[in-house]
Design a protein around this motif. Sequence first.
Motif: not given
Length: 576
Positions: A449-478
């Motif tokens: 999150v620290q490496a990809e985000g630029l602002t505090h608002d970016d950090f929270r959205k970036m953390a949600e992206v990580v958790y969503n992609r780690l989900k077992p049912d993620n077929v968008e990025t597997n």
Amino acid sequence: MTEYGRGPGSEPWHPEDPLYGDQGWGGQQPAHGQSQYGGQQPDPYAQQQPQDPYAQQQYQQQPQDPYAQQQQHQQHQPDPYAQQQPQYQQQPSYGQQQDPYAQQPPYNGGWDTGQQPAAMPYEGQPGASYGYGETNDYYGTPEAYPPPQPPGRREAEPAPAPAQNPDWDPEVQPEETHPFFTGADDGEAKDDDEYDDDPRESRRGNGDGERRGKGKKKKGRSGCACLVVSLVLAGGLGGVGYFGYSFYKDKFGSAPDYAGSGSGSVEVEIPKGAYGYDIGNILKKAGVVKSVDAFVSAQNENPKGKSIQAGVYLLHEEMSASEAVKMMVDPKSQNLLVIPEGTRNVAVYAMVDKKLGLKKGTTQAVAKSKKSDLGLPDWVGKNKDIKDPLEGFLYPAAYPVTKETKPEAILEKMVSRSNEEYKDLGLEAAAKKYKLDGPWQVLTVASLVQAEGLTHDDFRKMAEVVYNRLKPDNVETNRKLEFDSAFNYLKNQSEIKIRSNEIRTNPDPYNTYYHAGLPPGPIGNPGDEALRATLSPTSSGWMFFISLDGKKTQFTKTAAEHEKLNKKFKELHGLD
């Protein structure tokens, strides 16, 4: 005083009254014609029969001054009471005197004192000589002693008061009589003051004395004397004031201080938790400021004085307190090793080498050889693919260093600071909440999150992206993260222009385009904002993100939206 004739109770002894003694009362005397011994012993004075001159006297007149009567006697003046006293016939010599009570008249309704004849006639009067010399009549003058009272009328006699001026007024305060205040010389007696003449003669009997009464007294207060007193007091107060001011100046005046900005260079380390007086003592011992009070005063006067933090400062010798405070609130004067958020360990090692003046690679070698001695927690990943177990534990902050600081010492401080921060954040609880494998993976997410985000608002959205992609049912990025930052970490670079064929074919464990899930470990040292955002992500359904210019991040929820932005990015940067 004789015991003869004493009754059951004694009378008070009056040494001033020769006729007022303890000789009993009439009711206790022997009967007429009897001796004091009940008639059983012969009385040698049986033939003497003087009558009591007071047996029939009723004391209706006021007593007069005995001294005036004495003067009449000395001047051979007739006694005004001579007719009231019975004339005694000339008696024979002392040896032939009779008992004066042998022929007492009967009781006449009055009372008897029970004493010897109260008075004898003066010399020159008929029947005056009894062989005792001259005797005065102490009850026949206006100021004589009052006659004794009978027991029924007797009152408690008050204690004798000290002799006072008969004209003294208790309401009037006495005036000063000291020669200094009356204006008299030291040798001049107070008798020089004028008084009104006393209308009466002196009671001392010599006729030439003068009693001082209440008269007009000359007031001789000297203005010169008062002026002298005022000048002396003023001079004394002036001296006391001068020394008092000097004492105050030494104790409470301006604190000693140097002038100017000083010279030379002094390295001073301020520990954590140090306050004004602590800092002032450190600076005084180092020769920077002249006194602690001067520094504290300058710190209070400077609006930023309270913002002085722990660290190492490069200051000058013998500089004014105000200049010292001014330099310490300026970050440029601090000799600190500042670690920015997201810095990788390889960059931190290089910074330590440079700051301490060490050979390049020295700190990295120390970290590799002493990693188990630096205080890492037990939950650090044990994966053999981890490139650096200290990654993520060199907490980004400002660390004071001196020329004598050792690399292991500064690394140990960084690890200790990380342990404190992670414990306060509660990484273990976050791992359970987001179904991660312990605090180590939470720290890894925070580094991404620290490496990809630029602002505090970016950090929270970036953390949600990580958790969503780690989900077992993620077929968008597997379940692949596909973060460029992880690929740059393994390459030890920071590039945004990465070709697709290169990034998708590299099998390194840290390549999230090639492997699903999280990399083996953190890819940098996240700061406080990234850590807190990881613990509190958004819940808007964000799945993709891209930054077209490297300054602003755009987030999308579907792969189609993301593909449109990705084509635009390639066109801007000339990528295929």
